[in-house]
Every structure is written in C-alpha cells, then in structure tokens.
Design a protein around this motif. Structure first.
Motif, PDB file in Angstrom:
ATOM      1  N   PRO A  73     -17.200 -39.288   1.120  1.00  0.00           N
ATOM      2  CA  PRO A  73     -16.367 -38.609   0.121  1.00  0.00           C
ATOM      3  C   PRO A  73     -15.506 -37.515   0.761  1.00  0.00           C
ATOM      4  O   PRO A  73     -15.972 -36.756   1.618  1.00  0.00           O
ATOM      5  CB  PRO A  73     -17.403 -38.014  -0.836  1.00  0.00           C
ATOM      6  CG  PRO A  73     -18.586 -38.918  -0.717  1.00  0.00           C
ATOM      7  CD  PRO A  73     -18.621 -39.317   0.730  1.00  0.00           C
ATOM      8  N   GLY A  74     -14.253 -37.467   0.366  1.00  0.00           N
ATOM      9  CA  GLY A  74     -13.331 -36.498   0.926  1.00  0.00           C
ATOM     10  C   GLY A  74     -12.681 -36.941   2.213  1.00  0.00           C
ATOM     11  O   GLY A  74     -11.998 -36.157   2.870  1.00  0.00           O
ATOM     12  N   MET A  75     -12.837 -38.223   2.577  1.00  0.00           N
ATOM     13  CA  MET A  75     -12.337 -38.729   3.862  1.00  0.00           C
ATOM     14  C   MET A  75     -10.898 -39.232   3.731  1.00  0.00           C
ATOM     15  O   MET A  75     -10.544 -39.909   2.766  1.00  0.00           O
ATOM     16  CB  MET A  75     -13.224 -39.859   4.361  1.00  0.00           C
ATOM     17  CG  MET A  75     -12.813 -40.451   5.695  1.00  0.00           C
ATOM     18  SD  MET A  75     -13.236 -39.392   7.081  1.00  0.00           S
ATOM     19  CE  MET A  75     -15.021 -39.638   7.135  1.00  0.00           C
ATOM     20  N   LEU A 122       3.057 -36.983   3.974  1.00  0.00           N
ATOM     21  CA  LEU A 122       3.053 -36.900   5.432  1.00  0.00           C
ATOM     22  C   LEU A 122       3.085 -35.455   5.916  1.00  0.00           C
ATOM     23  O   LEU A 122       2.440 -35.100   6.916  1.00  0.00           O
ATOM     24  CB  LEU A 122       4.243 -37.666   6.007  1.00  0.00           C
ATOM     25  CG  LEU A 122       4.194 -39.188   5.878  1.00  0.00           C
ATOM     26  CD1 LEU A 122       5.493 -39.804   6.395  1.00  0.00           C
ATOM     27  CD2 LEU A 122       3.014 -39.762   6.635  1.00  0.00           C
ATOM     28  N   LEU A 123       3.816 -34.616   5.211  1.00  0.00           N
ATOM     29  CA  LEU A 123       3.846 -33.197   5.576  1.00  0.00           C
ATOM     30  C   LEU A 123       2.467 -32.564   5.397  1.00  0.00           C
ATOM     31  O   LEU A 123       2.050 -31.718   6.197  1.00  0.00           O
ATOM     32  CB  LEU A 123       4.888 -32.457   4.748  1.00  0.00           C
ATOM     33  CG  LEU A 123       6.348 -32.723   5.127  1.00  0.00           C
ATOM     34  CD1 LEU A 123       7.294 -32.151   4.091  1.00  0.00           C
ATOM     35  CD2 LEU A 123       6.667 -32.138   6.509  1.00  0.00           C
ATOM     36  N   LYS A 124       1.747 -32.970   4.360  1.00  0.00           N
ATOM     37  CA  LYS A 124       0.391 -32.465   4.159  1.00  0.00           C
ATOM     38  C   LYS A 124      -0.535 -32.940   5.280  1.00  0.00           C
ATOM     39  O   LYS A 124      -1.382 -32.179   5.763  1.00  0.00           O
ATOM     40  CB  LYS A 124      -0.140 -32.911   2.796  1.00  0.00           C
ATOM     41  CG  LYS A 124       0.343 -32.068   1.630  1.00  0.00           C
ATOM     42  CD  LYS A 124      -0.199 -30.657   1.742  1.00  0.00           C
ATOM     43  CE  LYS A 124       0.294 -29.774   0.621  1.00  0.00           C
ATOM     44  NZ  LYS A 124      -0.154 -28.358   0.795  1.00  0.00           N
ATOM     45  N   ILE A 125      -0.397 -34.201   5.676  1.00  0.00           N
ATOM     46  CA  ILE A 125      -1.201 -34.708   6.794  1.00  0.00           C
ATOM     47  C   ILE A 125      -0.866 -33.922   8.062  1.00  0.00           C
ATOM     48  O   ILE A 125      -1.759 -33.512   8.818  1.00  0.00           O
ATOM     49  CB  ILE A 125      -0.947 -36.212   6.998  1.00  0.00           C
ATOM     50  CG1 ILE A 125      -1.533 -37.009   5.822  1.00  0.00           C
ATOM     51  CG2 ILE A 125      -1.549 -36.696   8.312  1.00  0.00           C
ATOM     52  CD1 ILE A 125      -1.225 -38.481   5.865  1.00  0.00           C
ATOM     53  N   LYS A 126       0.414 -33.684   8.277  1.00  0.00           N
ATOM     54  CA  LYS A 126       0.842 -32.933   9.458  1.00  0.00           C
ATOM     55  C   LYS A 126       0.282 -31.513   9.414  1.00  0.00           C
ATOM     56  O   LYS A 126      -0.205 -30.988  10.432  1.00  0.00           O
ATOM     57  CB  LYS A 126       2.369 -32.906   9.519  1.00  0.00           C
ATOM     58  CG  LYS A 126       2.949 -32.305  10.787  1.00  0.00           C
ATOM     59  CD  LYS A 126       4.460 -32.481  10.790  1.00  0.00           C
ATOM     60  CE  LYS A 126       5.059 -31.961  12.103  1.00  0.00           C
ATOM     61  NZ  LYS A 126       6.527 -32.181  12.144  1.00  0.00           N
ATOM     62  N   GLU A 127       0.316 -30.909   8.244  1.00  0.00           N
ATOM     63  CA  GLU A 127      -0.166 -29.532   8.095  1.00  0.00           C
ATOM     64  C   GLU A 127      -1.655 -29.411   8.406  1.00  0.00           C
ATOM     65  O   GLU A 127      -2.083 -28.492   9.107  1.00  0.00           O
ATOM     66  CB  GLU A 127       0.097 -29.045   6.670  1.00  0.00           C
ATOM     67  CG  GLU A 127      -0.492 -27.671   6.367  1.00  0.00           C
ATOM     68  CD  GLU A 127      -0.372 -27.289   4.908  1.00  0.00           C
ATOM     69  OE1 GLU A 127      -0.759 -26.163   4.557  1.00  0.00           O
ATOM     70  OE2 GLU A 127       0.102 -28.133   4.103  1.00  0.00           O
ATOM     71  N   HIS A 128      -2.446 -30.343   7.908  1.00  0.00           N
ATOM     72  CA  HIS A 128      -3.897 -30.202   8.013  1.00  0.00           C
ATOM     73  C   HIS A 128      -4.486 -30.881   9.239  1.00  0.00           C
ATOM     74  O   HIS A 128      -5.607 -30.552   9.640  1.00  0.00           O
ATOM     75  CB  HIS A 128      -4.563 -30.747   6.751  1.00  0.00           C
ATOM     76  CG  HIS A 128      -4.330 -29.896   5.545  1.00  0.00           C
ATOM     77  ND1 HIS A 128      -4.958 -28.684   5.364  1.00  0.00           N
ATOM     78  CD2 HIS A 128      -3.526 -30.073   4.464  1.00  0.00           C
ATOM     79  CE1 HIS A 128      -4.568 -28.151   4.218  1.00  0.00           C
ATOM     80  NE2 HIS A 128      -3.694 -28.977   3.656  1.00  0.00           N
ATOM     81  N   PHE A 129      -3.757 -31.837   9.843  1.00  0.00           N
ATOM     82  CA  PHE A 129      -4.348 -32.602  10.936  1.00  0.00           C
ATOM     83  C   PHE A 129      -3.610 -32.496  12.261  1.00  0.00           C
ATOM     84  O   PHE A 129      -4.218 -32.602  13.314  1.00  0.00           O
ATOM     85  CB  PHE A 129      -4.417 -34.098  10.582  1.00  0.00           C
ATOM     86  CG  PHE A 129      -5.232 -34.413   9.366  1.00  0.00           C
ATOM     87  CD1 PHE A 129      -6.286 -33.619   8.976  1.00  0.00           C
ATOM     88  CD2 PHE A 129      -4.936 -35.523   8.602  1.00  0.00           C
ATOM     89  CE1 PHE A 129      -7.040 -33.922   7.856  1.00  0.00           C
ATOM     90  CE2 PHE A 129      -5.681 -35.838   7.479  1.00  0.00           C
ATOM     91  CZ  PHE A 129      -6.741 -35.025   7.107  1.00  0.00           C
ATOM     92  N   TRP A 130      -2.271 -32.351  12.217  1.00  0.00           N
ATOM     93  CA  TRP A 130      -1.491 -32.674  13.415  1.00  0.00           C
ATOM     94  C   TRP A 130      -0.568 -31.569  13.909  1.00  0.00           C
ATOM     95  O   TRP A 130       0.371 -31.845  14.655  1.00  0.00           O
ATOM     96  CB  TRP A 130      -0.650 -33.922  13.154  1.00  0.00           C
ATOM     97  CG  TRP A 130      -1.485 -35.138  12.946  1.00  0.00           C
ATOM     98  CD1 TRP A 130      -1.795 -35.716  11.759  1.00  0.00           C
ATOM     99  CD2 TRP A 130      -2.137 -35.910  13.948  1.00  0.00           C
ATOM    100  NE1 TRP A 130      -2.593 -36.806  11.956  1.00  0.00           N
ATOM    101  CE2 TRP A 130      -2.823 -36.953  13.280  1.00  0.00           C
ATOM    102  CE3 TRP A 130      -2.207 -35.833  15.336  1.00  0.00           C
ATOM    103  CZ2 TRP A 130      -3.565 -37.906  13.972  1.00  0.00           C
ATOM    104  CZ3 TRP A 130      -2.946 -36.785  16.025  1.00  0.00           C
ATOM    105  CH2 TRP A 130      -3.619 -37.801  15.335  1.00  0.00           C
ATOM    106  N   LEU A 131      -0.804 -30.339  13.552  1.00  0.00           N
ATOM    107  CA  LEU A 131       0.086 -29.283  14.016  1.00  0.00           C
ATOM    108  C   LEU A 131       0.074 -29.165  15.537  1.00  0.00           C
ATOM    109  O   LEU A 131       1.067 -28.776  16.150  1.00  0.00           O
ATOM    110  CB  LEU A 131      -0.321 -27.944  13.385  1.00  0.00           C
ATOM    111  CG  LEU A 131       0.045 -27.765  11.901  1.00  0.00           C
ATOM    112  CD1 LEU A 131      -0.426 -26.410  11.408  1.00  0.00           C
ATOM    113  CD2 LEU A 131       1.556 -27.893  11.696  1.00  0.00           C
ATOM    114  N   GLY A 183     -10.863 -40.600  11.114  1.00  0.00           N
ATOM    115  CA  GLY A 183     -10.740 -40.010   9.796  1.00  0.00           C
ATOM    116  C   GLY A 183     -11.357 -38.626   9.738  1.00  0.00           C
ATOM    117  O   GLY A 183     -12.247 -38.285  10.520  1.00  0.00           O
ATOM    118  N   ARG A 184     -10.875 -37.813   8.819  1.00  0.00           N
ATOM    119  CA  ARG A 184     -11.390 -36.456   8.690  1.00  0.00           C
ATOM    120  C   ARG A 184     -11.844 -36.216   7.255  1.00  0.00           C
ATOM    121  O   ARG A 184     -11.197 -36.642   6.299  1.00  0.00           O
ATOM    122  CB  ARG A 184     -10.328 -35.449   9.082  1.00  0.00           C
ATOM    123  CG  ARG A 184      -9.828 -35.673  10.499  1.00  0.00           C
ATOM    124  CD  ARG A 184      -9.059 -34.501  11.021  1.00  0.00           C
ATOM    125  NE  ARG A 184      -8.508 -34.789  12.332  1.00  0.00           N
ATOM    126  CZ  ARG A 184      -7.793 -33.923  13.036  1.00  0.00           C
ATOM    127  NH1 ARG A 184      -7.547 -32.726  12.560  1.00  0.00           N
ATOM    128  NH2 ARG A 184      -7.326 -34.254  14.231  1.00  0.00           N
TER     129      ARG A 184
END
Length: 311
Positions: free
Chosen positions: A79-81, A174-183, A133-134
């Motif tokens: 859950p939350g993945m 995609l911006l949210k993914i970038k913000e939380h995972f890929w900065l 996955g996170r």
C-alpha cells in the motif's frame, strides 16, 4: 515450442493473451487507465508470465499486496507504492490481494504528442534503466491519487479535448514524480556496463532525432554511428541492445522515425516533403508509404485528423 518471453505492443494484446478482460481499455492503445481490481479480482492470486511491453507503465497501489520483477530483480508491491517501467524490460508480477491499484499505460508517441515534444529532456528519468518502486506516506500518496483519479475521470469523459487535458494532467503527475523521487537523478550514473550502453544509446537516439526534426542535421545515423559514439563494435552494440531491451536497433530507429514524424505533423506546419527530407527520405512518396505502413494513415491524413481533434 519456444519458451522465450512474449513481447506485446499494447496492453490489450497482453491481457487478451493472458485471458483477462479488456473492455476497460479503449480500442486506441496509446493510453489506458483503470483500477486493476476491476480486471484481476476474479483471478487472485494472479501470476503473470514473463513478458516485454513496448510502452510505459505507471502503477499506483493504494491498497494491495504482491510483487513485481524487472530484469530478474524482484520488488514488493505494498500500500502506498508507486513505480513505473519503460519499454523493453523483462517483467512479471504477482498479485496476492488488490483493492485499489490504478494502472496507467501509454506509448512514447502519446507522450511526445500530448505531453511534451521534448519529453525526455524535461523528464530524463523516463529513460531510467531501473526504477525500484517507492512506498509513500499517506499524505504524499494522496497528492498522486488526486491527479491520477482526475486523469481517469477525463479518460472516461470523452471530451473532444480529452487527450490534451490528459496530457496536461500527466505533466503534473510527472512533475510530482520528479519532485519526490528524482531531484538528484543522474542519467549517466546507473547500473552495470550493459545498462550504461543502453542508456547512452537511448539518449543519443533521442538527441539525434530531435536535431533531425529541427533541421540541424540532415542524415540519420546508422548503427555504425551509434556504435562509434560509444567506441563499440556495431555487432556488440546490436547484441547488447537486443538482449537488454528485446528490440533490435533497427526497430528502435524505425519507431523513433515514426514518432518524430508524428510530432512534426502534429506540432508544426512543415510540409510533408520537408519532413521526409529531414528524416532522411530521398523521396516524399517513399516516406508516405513508410509512414502509412506503420500508422495505417498517410502523413496528410494523419495531420488532418490531429488538426480536427484539436480544433
């Protein structure tokens, strides 16, 4: 009989092969979104065969449990993945339980036509060789949930502007993914030697076709050119690309040619003759036949159809 993993061009093809329902997916295969529970709940626990997909997959699990395997590396689904994979990888998955897990699949053509023509410049992590996955906090996951459920709403709405709306919402995702995972993502430092070769090939392929489309270069690269860029023998490069992605270099080049042609036809007023020239065709008739073979439409018909849906 060969035991080689099956490759699928669309999610509909894959689900049909596995005996799963496909009515949640529209006939047009370039974008799908639905709750996996609606497809898999009668088949749990579900074990998929190993396969390759020729499109991007984004998975958002609010409530469910299982695991997925990418290129031999297994990761839990909890859950939350949140996780995604890009085209070409060997993958399989197991679902033990599922209540809410939304799946988004989309092609590179959809990304470039409806999200951003230079999508891999702004979001280079989409070409990442691996993406474990996170698991997110409930608060952060809810940010993603609001976006993908809005995308799902628009997918079902059938507005004449649906693709453009979905494309803009997907930029937010995609911006949210970038913000939380890929900065801090570095596209060069990743994986083993073969992974680096694949990554560099994809980056060069993307850069070269962008320059072709902009008219900055006039001759498409050959396999030898891609090999020379990494100081490799072309046979070795071809073997690595085929082994790691399941597609030959020729297939990658053909798909990129069509993708760039579609982008130019939709987003510019450049003539069909000029597009043919930019992409290395000596005759526009040859380009038109090539384009129609891959898309079922002539370049002119494709442009007219896209202009009609955007007007």
């Amino acid at each position: 009989m060969s035991n080689a993993p099956r490759s699928f061009q669309t999610l509909r093809d894959q689900y049909r092969h596995m005996g799963l329902r496909t009515d949640l997916m529209e006939a047009e295969p370039e974008f799908t979104i639905f709750n996996l529970r609606d497809t898999l709940h009668e088949h749990l626990p579900f074990h998929s065969p190993v396969h390759r997909l020729n499109f991007f997959v984004f998975s958002f699990t609010k409530a469910g449990k299982g695991q997925y395997t990418i290129d031999g590396q297994t990761h839990p689904i909890e859950p939350g993945m949140v996780y995604f994979t890009n085209p070409g990888h060997l993958r399989s998955y197991i679902w033990e339980d599922i209540e809410e897990a939304y799946l988004i699949t989309l092609s590179e053509a959809f990304l470039k036509e409806n999200v951003h023509a230079d999508i891999f410049d702004e979001f280079p992590f989409l070409l990442a060789e691996t993406f474990p996955g996170r698991r997110l906090s409930a608060e952060v996951y809810s940010e993603f949930e609001r976006i993908y459920k809005q995308i799902h709403h628009e997918y079902l709405h059938h507005s004449p502007f649906r693709k453009r709306i979905i494309g803009n919402l997907f930029v937010v995702l995609l911006l949210k993914i970038k913000e939380h995972f890929w900065l801090d993502y570095n596209p060069i430092y990743e994986g083993n030697r073969s992974s680096l070769i694949v990554k560099n090939f994809k980056l060069l392929l993307e850069k070269h076709y962008r320059e072709l489309g902009e008219g900055k270069v006039s001759q498409p690269y050959r396999v030898q050119d891609y090999a020379d860029a990494q100081s490799l023998h072309p046979n070795y490069l071809s073997t690595v690309i085929k082994t790691k992605t399941g597609k030959s270099i020729g297939t990658w080049i053909a798909e990129k040619t069509i993708g760039e042609a579609r982008s130019l036809l939709q987003h510019t007023d450049v003539s069909v003759k000029e597009i043919a020239y930019r992409l290395g065709f000596t005759e526009s008739a040859h380009f038109s036949n090539y384009f129609k073979k891959h898309t079922k439409l002539s370049p002119a018909a494709y442009r007219n159809e896209r202009n009609r849906t955007q007007s």
